[in-house]
Motif scaffolding. Structure first.
Motif, PDB file in Angstrom:
ATOM      1  N   THR A  69       4.371   3.942 -11.452  1.00 58.77           N
ATOM      2  CA  THR A  69       5.288   3.112 -10.670  1.00 58.77           C
ATOM      3  C   THR A  69       6.337   3.965  -9.981  1.00 58.77           C
ATOM      4  N   ARG A  70       6.896   4.918 -10.699  1.00 60.08           N
ATOM      5  CA  ARG A  70       7.935   5.766 -10.116  1.00 60.08           C
ATOM      6  C   ARG A  70       7.368   6.705  -9.057  1.00 60.08           C
ATOM      7  N   LEU A  71       6.189   7.249  -9.289  1.00 59.11           N
ATOM      8  CA  LEU A  71       5.562   8.096  -8.273  1.00 59.11           C
ATOM      9  C   LEU A  71       5.250   7.285  -7.018  1.00 59.11           C
ATOM     10  N   ASP A  72       4.831   6.062  -7.198  1.00 60.41           N
ATOM     11  CA  ASP A  72       4.579   5.141  -6.085  1.00 60.41           C
ATOM     12  C   ASP A  72       5.860   4.954  -5.267  1.00 60.41           C
ATOM     13  N   GLU A  73       6.956   4.633  -5.927  1.00 55.51           N
ATOM     14  CA  GLU A  73       8.225   4.400  -5.229  1.00 55.51           C
ATOM     15  C   GLU A  73       8.698   5.634  -4.474  1.00 55.51           C
ATOM     16  N   ARG A  74       8.564   6.789  -5.100  1.00 52.44           N
ATOM     17  CA  ARG A  74       9.087   8.013  -4.497  1.00 52.44           C
ATOM     18  C   ARG A  74       8.232   8.449  -3.304  1.00 52.44           C
ATOM     19  N   THR A  75       6.949   8.171  -3.376  1.00 47.79           N
ATOM     20  CA  THR A  75       6.065   8.473  -2.246  1.00 47.79           C
ATOM     21  C   THR A  75       6.400   7.585  -1.055  1.00 47.79           C
ATOM     22  N   VAL A  76       6.527   6.279  -1.290  1.00 49.41           N
ATOM     23  CA  VAL A  76       6.856   5.344  -0.214  1.00 49.41           C
ATOM     24  C   VAL A  76       8.227   5.652   0.376  1.00 49.41           C
ATOM     25  N   SER A  77       9.157   6.084  -0.458  1.00 45.39           N
ATOM     26  CA  SER A  77      10.489   6.422   0.039  1.00 45.39           C
ATOM     27  C   SER A  77      10.434   7.552   1.065  1.00 45.39           C
ATOM     28  N   ASP A  78       9.603   8.563   0.812  1.00 50.58           N
ATOM     29  CA  ASP A  78       9.481   9.655   1.779  1.00 50.58           C
ATOM     30  C   ASP A  78       8.827   9.178   3.070  1.00 50.58           C
ATOM     31  N   ILE A  79       7.835   8.304   2.958  1.00 49.14           N
ATOM     32  CA  ILE A  79       7.227   7.748   4.169  1.00 49.14           C
ATOM     33  C   ILE A  79       8.286   7.025   4.998  1.00 49.14           C
ATOM     34  N   ASP A  80       9.075   6.186   4.344  1.00 47.23           N
ATOM     35  CA  ASP A  80      10.109   5.432   5.056  1.00 47.23           C
ATOM     36  C   ASP A  80      11.163   6.358   5.675  1.00 47.23           C
ATOM     37  N   THR A  81      11.476   7.454   4.994  1.00 42.12           N
ATOM     38  CA  THR A  81      12.512   8.371   5.485  1.00 42.12           C
ATOM     39  C   THR A  81      12.045   9.160   6.695  1.00 42.12           C
ATOM     40  N   TRP A  82      10.795   9.623   6.670  1.00 40.77           N
ATOM     41  CA  TRP A  82      10.331  10.553   7.699  1.00 40.77           C
ATOM     42  C   TRP A  82       9.555   9.902   8.836  1.00 40.77           C
ATOM     43  N   PHE A  95       4.905  14.552   8.722  1.00 38.93           N
ATOM     44  CA  PHE A  95       5.072  14.790   7.295  1.00 38.93           C
ATOM     45  C   PHE A  95       3.733  15.026   6.611  1.00 38.93           C
ATOM     46  N   MET A  96       3.802  15.801   5.534  1.00 35.63           N
ATOM     47  CA  MET A  96       2.688  16.005   4.623  1.00 35.63           C
ATOM     48  C   MET A  96       3.178  15.700   3.216  1.00 35.63           C
ATOM     49  N   ILE A  97       2.581  14.689   2.596  1.00 35.16           N
ATOM     50  CA  ILE A  97       3.010  14.234   1.275  1.00 35.16           C
ATOM     51  C   ILE A  97       1.827  14.321   0.314  1.00 35.16           C
ATOM     52  N   TRP A  98       2.051  14.963  -0.829  1.00 38.22           N
ATOM     53  CA  TRP A  98       1.061  15.006  -1.900  1.00 38.22           C
ATOM     54  C   TRP A  98       1.580  14.136  -3.047  1.00 38.22           C
ATOM     55  N   ALA A  99       0.810  13.123  -3.409  1.00 39.80           N
ATOM     56  CA  ALA A  99       1.141  12.252  -4.532  1.00 39.80           C
ATOM     57  C   ALA A  99       0.180  12.580  -5.672  1.00 39.80           C
ATOM     58  N   ASN A 100       0.634  13.459  -6.565  1.00 39.16           N
ATOM     59  CA  ASN A 100      -0.205  13.951  -7.663  1.00 39.16           C
ATOM     60  C   ASN A 100       0.003  13.084  -8.901  1.00 39.16           C
ATOM     61  N   HIS A 101      -0.888  12.130  -9.086  1.00 35.06           N
ATOM     62  CA  HIS A 101      -0.722  11.166 -10.169  1.00 35.06           C
ATOM     63  C   HIS A 101      -1.219  11.715 -11.501  1.00 35.06           C
ATOM     64  N   VAL A 102      -0.686  11.152 -12.580  1.00 38.18           N
ATOM     65  CA  VAL A 102      -1.077  11.543 -13.933  1.00 38.18           C
ATOM     66  C   VAL A 102      -2.391  10.880 -14.321  1.00 38.18           C
ATOM     67  N   ALA A 109       0.619   0.118   3.385  1.00 35.09           N
ATOM     68  CA  ALA A 109       1.500  -0.891   3.970  1.00 35.09           C
ATOM     69  C   ALA A 109       2.736  -0.241   4.601  1.00 35.09           C
ATOM     70  N   ALA A 110       3.298   0.766   3.929  1.00 36.27           N
ATOM     71  CA  ALA A 110       4.471   1.456   4.482  1.00 36.27           C
ATOM     72  C   ALA A 110       4.119   2.192   5.766  1.00 36.27           C
ATOM     73  N   LEU A 111       2.945   2.803   5.806  1.00 39.78           N
ATOM     74  CA  LEU A 111       2.503   3.495   7.022  1.00 39.78           C
ATOM     75  C   LEU A 111       2.276   2.507   8.161  1.00 39.78           C
ATOM     76  N   GLU A 112       1.708   1.357   7.842  1.00 39.39           N
ATOM     77  CA  GLU A 112       1.474   0.356   8.889  1.00 39.39           C
ATOM     78  C   GLU A 112       2.793  -0.193   9.417  1.00 39.39           C
ATOM     79  N   THR A 113       3.711  -0.510   8.529  1.00 41.69           N
ATOM     80  CA  THR A 113       5.003  -1.053   8.941  1.00 41.69           C
ATOM     81  C   THR A 113       5.770  -0.073   9.831  1.00 41.69           C
ATOM     82  N   SER A 114       5.648   1.205   9.526  1.00 43.58           N
ATOM     83  CA  SER A 114       6.377   2.228  10.276  1.00 43.58           C
ATOM     84  C   SER A 114       5.669   2.636  11.562  1.00 43.58           C
ATOM     85  N   GLY A 115       4.439   2.146  11.770  1.00 47.53           N
ATOM     86  CA  GLY A 115       3.673   2.520  12.945  1.00 47.53           C
ATOM     87  C   GLY A 115       2.970   3.856  12.830  1.00 47.53           C
TER      88      GLY A 115
END
Length: 506
Positions: A192-205, A211-218, A310-316
């Protein structure tokens, strides 16, 4: 679970992809293996046309686990390309992640194992990685979640990351965990926290810079709570991964797909390599519980994929973003009486790999053999980066445009490492090669008969070891020769077309 979004690529996205790879047809302007090409068309791209990259990396996920993830299937696979023959050529956490960061095999990046003299973060040089190349090109970069084992919490952030957001050890605790920035959580859920932090970077940038984002899940790694003894290097002593409460009752009664394979609790192990030859049969009930826990943990990653899309779609930014979903290695669930990774058997080498993005036709599949090493070279090309080291991968960017485009390489290096420094070949355990038909490898610090040779055309479940079979002696000799040619390879040397293999004798 959120309702799956059904999205389509913009028609103009294909034009961007063609510009990026500079190819107009099969075999035209395809770069040499290991080479990153920068065309004049790419250099003239406007800043807002530079593609973004989002990588989802799971930990110990089997290829057949994809069937349980509806968002990955609907939002990525149905909108992009699935690679059916993707491999983790060094199937263990740290070596695989070092390959992804550098695009190099372990003989070049130095990370052979999770710990020891040749393992973990201490063996890794972060000064030249896909993060530094991307940052040099103007990208914002983020690394969320799992990194290489034994990271020193007092060390500075690795080079190249705008947001170095890794989990501190124990990085396999799903409920009590701490990030590099000091954020600490108790009785929580790490996905859940990795999900939130990944989406936050999408929204910021989004809309501001590429941007290049790596979401390395457990997930779905075995759970090592902070209170558990040991460093989590292996799977022994760990617990089944806990599920997020939303998915705690999902798939009740599920039977592992591995149970239907003839290799499950293999009846006769006498022909196997020495390290596993004497293994007892495993308890199906325990494996059933393990498998169910693994799938339930992955459902939260599947939800994270939906949130990011969804965050990528909303941001275009969706139509201008390459989204990759893969795993650091596969996983055995009782095949050949084994549970885990770090061996060169089919279910451990095989990994899921799905790519969605500009110019990739929806719902396509490719049976081209590709690897995690290739993925780094491919992303560097798509992003028009300039690596400051020699990458060992073969780009599959042309195949993303046209699944019929084959690779040049016909033989892939596969290997595992060792912690012990005193062996004849220090830092190595199994080394060998994989071709379209054969899997070959041997424990190189032992004798020449401690290994395996499988004919996948006749034996897809790897039940009959042909290493000492005289009918296959010419095949064995040629595969050994190819291994020796590739053992110390670098760059394009790692991606060769050796030509046809000998036919088995009669």
């Amino acid at each position: 679970m959120p309702q799956s979004l059904r999205l389509t690529l913009a028609a103009t996205a294909g034009l961007l992809f063609l510009a990026l790879i500079g190819a107009t047809g099969v075999g035209v302007d395809v770069p040499a293996p290991g080479q990153v090409v920068h065309s004049s068309a790419t250099s003239r791209l406007a800043a807002d046309d530079v593609p973004n990259v989002l990588v989802f990396l799971t930990d110990d996920m089997r290829k057949d686990d994809l069937s349980y993830l509806p968002n990955v299937r609907n939002l990525l696979a149905k909108q992009g390309m699935t690679f059916t023959q993707a491999q983790s050529p060094h199937p263990l956490c740290c070596p695989a992640r070092a390959e992804l960061m550098t695009g190099q095999y372990a003989q070049n990046n130095g990370v052979h194992h999770n710990s020891g003299k040749y393992g973990g973060w201490q063996a890794f040089d972060p000064s030249s990685t896909i993060a530094t190349w991307a940052q040099d090109a103007g990208y914002a970069t983020a690394l969320h979640g799992k990194h290489l084992n034994h990271f020193d919490p007092d060390a500075p952030a690795d080079d190249g990351w705008t947001n170095f957001d890794i989990l501190l050890e124990p990085a396999t605790d799903y409920e009590n965990f701490t990030f590099f920035d000091g954020d600490s959580y108790s009785d929580d859920y790490v996905t859940t926290r990795l999900d939130e932090r990944t989406v936050s970077d999408i929204d910021t940038w989004a809309g501001r810079r590429p941007f290049m984002i790596w979401a390395n899940h457990v997930a779905p790694h075995i759970w090592f709570p902070a209170s558990a003894k040991g460093d989590g290097d292996g799977d022994r002593g760990g617990r089944n991964p806990p599920a997020e409460s939303t998915y705690a009752q999902a798939f009740t009664g599920l039977t592992p797909k591995a149970f239907s394979a003839p290799s499950f609790n293999e009846a006769d192990m006498r022909d196997k390599e020495s390290i596993v030859r004497g293994r007892a049969k495993l308890k199906p009930s325990a494996l059933k519980r393990l498998n169910l826990a693994r799938i339930r943990s992955l459902l939260s990653v599947d939800e994270a994929v939906a949130h990011a899309v969804a965050a990528l779609e909303t941001s275009g930014e969706l139509d201008n973003t390459y989204i990759v979903f893969t795993s650091d290695n596969g996983y055995a669930v009782g095949e050949h009486r084994y549970t885990g990774k770090d061996r060169l058997s089919d279910e451990i080498l095989d990994i899921p790999l799905v790519v969605r993005g500009p110019g990739i036709s929806a719902g396509t599949r490719s049976d081209r053999p590709v690897s995690l090493v290739d993925l780094t070279t491919t992303l560097a090309q798509l992003m028009s980066l300039t690596p400051t080291l020699t990458t060992d991968g073969e780009t599959f960017a042309p195949t993303l445009r046209d699944p019929a485009v084959p690779g040049y390489r016909d033989t892939m290096l596969i290997q595992t490492g060792a912690k012990e420094p005193s062996a004849r070949f220090p830092g190595w355990a199994y080394r060998g090669v994989l071709s379209q038909r054969y899997a070959y490898g041997r424990r190189i610090n032992n004798g020449p008969t401690d290994g395996f040779l499988y004919d996948h055309h006749k034996d897809p479940y790897e039940l009959k070891n042909l290493l000492t079979n005289e009918r296959y002696s010419a095949v064995r000799r040629e595969l050994e020769r190819r291994y020796r040619e590739l053992a110390d390879c670098a760059g394009s040397e790692c991606n060769r077309d050796f030509g046809p293999l000998p036919q088995p004798g009669k």
